[in-house]
Design a protein around this motif. Structure first.
Motif, PDB file in Angstrom:
ATOM      1  N   ALA A  57       7.981 -26.052  34.920  1.00 37.59           N
ATOM      2  CA  ALA A  57       6.553 -26.329  35.146  1.00 37.59           C
ATOM      3  C   ALA A  57       6.560 -27.930  35.472  1.00 37.59           C
ATOM      4  O   ALA A  57       5.894 -28.911  35.049  1.00 37.59           O
ATOM      5  CB  ALA A  57       5.476 -26.133  33.891  1.00 37.59           C
ATOM      6  N   SER A  58       6.988 -28.145  36.722  1.00 34.14           N
ATOM      7  CA  SER A  58       7.224 -29.610  37.165  1.00 34.14           C
ATOM      8  C   SER A  58       6.086 -30.245  37.403  1.00 34.14           C
ATOM      9  O   SER A  58       6.112 -31.739  37.257  1.00 34.14           O
ATOM     10  CB  SER A  58       8.213 -29.658  38.121  1.00 34.14           C
ATOM     11  N   ARG A  59       4.926 -29.489  37.463  1.00 35.99           N
ATOM     12  CA  ARG A  59       3.729 -30.336  37.732  1.00 35.99           C
ATOM     13  C   ARG A  59       2.714 -30.604  36.739  1.00 35.99           C
ATOM     14  O   ARG A  59       1.728 -31.184  36.641  1.00 35.99           O
ATOM     15  CB  ARG A  59       2.776 -29.351  39.040  1.00 35.99           C
ATOM     16  N   ALA A  60       3.278 -30.305  35.471  1.00 34.30           N
ATOM     17  CA  ALA A  60       2.552 -30.048  34.062  1.00 34.30           C
ATOM     18  C   ALA A  60       2.463 -31.597  33.508  1.00 34.30           C
ATOM     19  O   ALA A  60       3.577 -32.318  33.573  1.00 34.30           O
ATOM     20  CB  ALA A  60       2.851 -29.089  33.467  1.00 34.30           C
ATOM     21  N   GLN A  61       1.372 -32.173  33.058  1.00 33.53           N
ATOM     22  CA  GLN A  61       0.990 -32.979  32.425  1.00 33.53           C
ATOM     23  C   GLN A  61       1.157 -32.719  30.701  1.00 33.53           C
ATOM     24  O   GLN A  61       0.600 -31.827  30.491  1.00 33.53           O
ATOM     25  CB  GLN A  61      -0.197 -33.986  32.620  1.00 33.53           C
ATOM     26  N   ILE A  62       1.776 -33.584  29.987  1.00 33.31           N
ATOM     27  CA  ILE A  62       1.935 -32.993  28.503  1.00 33.31           C
ATOM     28  C   ILE A  62       0.836 -33.762  27.707  1.00 33.31           C
ATOM     29  O   ILE A  62       0.727 -34.823  27.835  1.00 33.31           O
ATOM     30  CB  ILE A  62       3.302 -33.266  27.802  1.00 33.31           C
ATOM     31  N   LEU A  63       0.228 -32.853  26.857  1.00 32.31           N
ATOM     32  CA  LEU A  63      -0.726 -33.624  26.003  1.00 32.31           C
ATOM     33  C   LEU A  63      -0.096 -33.381  24.613  1.00 32.31           C
ATOM     34  O   LEU A  63       0.261 -32.161  24.303  1.00 32.31           O
ATOM     35  CB  LEU A  63      -2.112 -32.839  26.181  1.00 32.31           C
ATOM     36  N   ALA A  64      -0.129 -34.364  23.877  1.00 28.14           N
ATOM     37  CA  ALA A  64       0.507 -34.231  22.442  1.00 28.14           C
ATOM     38  C   ALA A  64      -0.462 -33.831  21.331  1.00 28.14           C
ATOM     39  O   ALA A  64      -1.519 -34.575  21.179  1.00 28.14           O
ATOM     40  CB  ALA A  64       1.046 -35.338  22.115  1.00 28.14           C
ATOM     41  N   VAL A  65      -0.222 -32.574  20.913  1.00 29.53           N
ATOM     42  CA  VAL A  65      -1.421 -32.230  19.757  1.00 29.53           C
ATOM     43  C   VAL A  65      -0.655 -32.443  18.372  1.00 29.53           C
ATOM     44  O   VAL A  65       0.170 -31.503  17.916  1.00 29.53           O
ATOM     45  CB  VAL A  65      -1.783 -30.682  19.969  1.00 29.53           C
ATOM     46  N   LEU A 119       4.897 -17.262  30.879  1.00 33.89           N
ATOM     47  CA  LEU A 119       5.212 -18.470  31.596  1.00 33.89           C
ATOM     48  C   LEU A 119       5.509 -17.928  32.965  1.00 33.89           C
ATOM     49  O   LEU A 119       5.156 -19.042  33.786  1.00 33.89           O
ATOM     50  CB  LEU A 119       6.800 -18.889  31.068  1.00 33.89           C
ATOM     51  N   GLY A 120       5.933 -16.836  33.387  1.00 33.44           N
ATOM     52  CA  GLY A 120       6.012 -16.409  34.841  1.00 33.44           C
ATOM     53  C   GLY A 120       4.500 -16.562  35.520  1.00 33.44           C
ATOM     54  O   GLY A 120       4.441 -16.866  36.805  1.00 33.44           O
ATOM     55  N   GLU A 121       3.752 -16.414  34.719  1.00 30.55           N
ATOM     56  CA  GLU A 121       2.405 -16.597  35.507  1.00 30.55           C
ATOM     57  C   GLU A 121       1.671 -18.127  35.571  1.00 30.55           C
ATOM     58  O   GLU A 121       0.611 -18.286  36.060  1.00 30.55           O
ATOM     59  CB  GLU A 121       1.325 -15.735  34.554  1.00 30.55           C
ATOM     60  N   ARG A 122       2.474 -18.842  34.945  1.00 35.42           N
ATOM     61  CA  ARG A 122       2.166 -20.343  34.774  1.00 35.42           C
ATOM     62  C   ARG A 122       3.088 -21.484  35.217  1.00 35.42           C
ATOM     63  O   ARG A 122       3.074 -22.615  34.858  1.00 35.42           O
ATOM     64  CB  ARG A 122       1.831 -20.510  33.298  1.00 35.42           C
ATOM     65  N   GLN A 123       3.982 -21.014  36.317  1.00 36.00           N
ATOM     66  CA  GLN A 123       4.581 -22.236  36.569  1.00 36.00           C
ATOM     67  C   GLN A 123       3.947 -23.167  37.377  1.00 36.00           C
ATOM     68  O   GLN A 123       4.320 -24.493  37.439  1.00 36.00           O
ATOM     69  CB  GLN A 123       5.757 -21.256  37.856  1.00 36.00           C
ATOM     70  N   LYS A 124       2.883 -22.988  37.949  1.00 35.31           N
ATOM     71  CA  LYS A 124       2.075 -23.876  38.733  1.00 35.31           C
ATOM     72  C   LYS A 124       0.978 -24.782  37.543  1.00 35.31           C
ATOM     73  O   LYS A 124       0.241 -25.366  37.948  1.00 35.31           O
ATOM     74  CB  LYS A 124       1.292 -23.463  39.912  1.00 35.31           C
ATOM     75  N   ALA A 125       1.154 -24.451  36.369  1.00 35.57           N
ATOM     76  CA  ALA A 125       0.189 -24.942  35.436  1.00 35.57           C
ATOM     77  C   ALA A 125       0.481 -26.543  35.558  1.00 35.57           C
ATOM     78  O   ALA A 125       1.491 -27.051  35.587  1.00 35.57           O
ATOM     79  CB  ALA A 125       0.708 -24.695  34.166  1.00 35.57           C
ATOM     80  N   THR A 126      -0.880 -27.376  35.365  1.00 35.59           N
ATOM     81  CA  THR A 126      -0.815 -28.490  35.491  1.00 35.59           C
ATOM     82  C   THR A 126      -0.923 -29.286  34.061  1.00 35.59           C
ATOM     83  O   THR A 126      -1.039 -30.477  34.016  1.00 35.59           O
ATOM     84  CB  THR A 126      -1.985 -29.295  36.172  1.00 35.59           C
ATOM     85  N   VAL A 127      -0.938 -28.496  32.916  1.00 35.26           N
ATOM     86  CA  VAL A 127      -0.854 -29.085  31.552  1.00 35.26           C
ATOM     87  C   VAL A 127      -0.128 -28.303  30.611  1.00 35.26           C
ATOM     88  O   VAL A 127      -0.098 -27.145  30.595  1.00 35.26           O
ATOM     89  CB  VAL A 127      -2.474 -28.956  31.062  1.00 35.26           C
ATOM     90  N   ILE A 128       0.707 -28.940  29.876  1.00 37.35           N
ATOM     91  CA  ILE A 128       1.387 -28.444  28.860  1.00 37.35           C
ATOM     92  C   ILE A 128       0.750 -28.936  27.391  1.00 37.35           C
ATOM     93  O   ILE A 128       0.832 -30.143  27.283  1.00 37.35           O
ATOM     94  CB  ILE A 128       2.999 -29.010  28.921  1.00 37.35           C
ATOM     95  N   LEU A 129       0.190 -28.160  26.598  1.00 41.27           N
ATOM     96  CA  LEU A 129      -0.491 -28.445  25.448  1.00 41.27           C
ATOM     97  C   LEU A 129       0.533 -28.253  24.115  1.00 41.27           C
ATOM     98  O   LEU A 129       1.192 -27.331  23.849  1.00 41.27           O
ATOM     99  CB  LEU A 129      -1.566 -27.655  25.133  1.00 41.27           C
ATOM    100  N   LEU A 130       1.217 -29.458  23.815  1.00 40.27           N
ATOM    101  CA  LEU A 130       2.308 -29.463  23.036  1.00 40.27           C
ATOM    102  C   LEU A 130       1.937 -29.710  21.460  1.00 40.27           C
ATOM    103  O   LEU A 130       1.470 -30.770  21.072  1.00 40.27           O
ATOM    104  CB  LEU A 130       3.344 -30.324  23.340  1.00 40.27           C
ATOM    105  N   ALA A 131       2.054 -28.596  20.650  1.00 39.33           N
ATOM    106  CA  ALA A 131       1.770 -28.745  19.152  1.00 39.33           C
ATOM    107  C   ALA A 131       2.964 -28.782  18.585  1.00 39.33           C
ATOM    108  O   ALA A 131       3.987 -29.449  18.944  1.00 39.33           O
ATOM    109  CB  ALA A 131       0.779 -27.513  18.888  1.00 39.33           C
ATOM    110  N   GLU A 132       2.890 -28.356  17.193  1.00 40.23           N
ATOM    111  CA  GLU A 132       3.781 -28.750  16.247  1.00 40.23           C
ATOM    112  C   GLU A 132       4.973 -27.672  16.130  1.00 40.23           C
ATOM    113  O   GLU A 132       6.257 -28.109  16.455  1.00 40.23           O
ATOM    114  CB  GLU A 132       3.397 -28.929  14.860  1.00 40.23           C
ATOM    115  N   ALA A 133       4.620 -26.419  15.469  1.00 41.65           N
ATOM    116  CA  ALA A 133       5.899 -25.528  15.328  1.00 41.65           C
ATOM    117  C   ALA A 133       5.070 -23.775  15.684  1.00 41.65           C
ATOM    118  O   ALA A 133       3.901 -23.959  15.082  1.00 41.65           O
ATOM    119  CB  ALA A 133       6.395 -25.693  13.999  1.00 41.65           C
ATOM    120  N   LEU A 134       5.683 -22.912  15.557  1.00 42.89           N
ATOM    121  CA  LEU A 134       5.316 -21.793  15.795  1.00 42.89           C
ATOM    122  C   LEU A 134       4.802 -21.305  14.349  1.00 42.89           C
ATOM    123  O   LEU A 134       5.679 -21.582  13.373  1.00 42.89           O
ATOM    124  CB  LEU A 134       6.526 -20.610  16.348  1.00 42.89           C
ATOM    125  N   GLY A 135       3.964 -20.331  14.090  1.00 43.66           N
ATOM    126  CA  GLY A 135       3.456 -19.994  12.773  1.00 43.66           C
ATOM    127  C   GLY A 135       3.712 -18.658  12.689  1.00 43.66           C
ATOM    128  O   GLY A 135       3.500 -17.930  13.715  1.00 43.66           O
TER     129      GLY A 135
END
Length: 230
Positions: free
Chosen positions: A180-188, A51-67
């Motif tokens: 990651a306040s710049r990121a748009q969320i995509l629902a997977v 996460l420390g390398e991705r604070q400026k990320a523009t996308v959060i890819l949100l899936a279901e649960a950890l496997g």
């Protein structure tokens, strides 16, 4: 607010996993399969570095649960130990895509010599590579951030979190959004879409890669990422 504060809040919230058939990889030890007692600390460190390398990320890819084949041992959503250990280079995927520092395994070598591999993780990382997406522009996360397992099958199993469990992921997701306040969320998948709807967040919906959805996921993800580039 300095960047350390939302990261600290996020990591603190991960402690609050629900009781029952839920494994918390950052604070629970898997005594049968972890290589050492310090495994949870390694997983916390790897997630924080990721996460420390991705604070400026523009996308959060949100899936279901950890496997159990992914974040259970890597500490990072939709990311397998096999990828971190460099054993997916034949698929064009390397650990440097995930972390700048050298990753560490937490599973016992005699359980899986090359580390566990998760089909969803390989599909998602492969899609980013094929599209030429900067992997540090995307944060991978889950609506239910912990690992739900089948009580009768043990920790090396996955189960679908129930609706009430999924809703428990709201505080963690809000903390990630603050970080990651710049990121748009995509629902997977449907579970992530339901969580976002409950939070009043409108997000593009993608087919989950599992159970025959890989092709549709790649097409939808590719279209969204290309549109974002203009």
């Amino acid at each position: 607010m300095c960047s350390a504060e939302p990261m600290h809040e996020f990591m603190k919230l991960l402690k609050n996993s629900p009781s029952g058939a839920v494994f918390n990889p950052w604070h629970h030890r898997d005594p049968a399969h972890d290589a050492a007692p310090g495994a949870p600390a390694v997983r916390r460190e790897q997630l924080a570095s990721y996460l420390g390398e991705r604070q400026k990320a523009t996308v959060i890819l949100l899936a279901e649960a950890l496997g159990y084949q992914g974040g259970h041992f890597s500490g990072i959503a939709m990311t397998s130990e096999r990828l971190l250990l460099g054993h997916l280079r034949h698929k064009g995927l390397g650990p440097e895509m995930v972390l700048a520092a050298k990753p560490r395994r937490t599973s016992r070598e005699d359980v899986k010599p090359d580390g566990f591999t998760e089909p969803t993780a390989t599909i998602v990382w492969g899609a980013m590579a094929a599209l030429g997406v900067d992997p540090r522009d995307v944060i991978l996360w889950n609506a239910f951030p912990w690992h739900p397992y089948k009580p009768d099958k043990g920790l090396l199993s996955n189960r679908t979190p129930c609706d009430n469990e999924v809703m428990l992921g709201q505080p963690v997701l809000r903390a990630l959004m603050a970080y990651a306040s710049r990121a748009q969320i995509l629902a997977v998948g449907q579970k992530s879409a339901a969580l976002l709807a409950a939070m009043g967040i409108t997000a593009p919906a993608l087919r989950h890669p599992a159970n025959g959805g890989a092709g549709q996921f790649r097409e939808q993800f590719g279209r969204i990422m290309k549109n974002r580039r203009g």
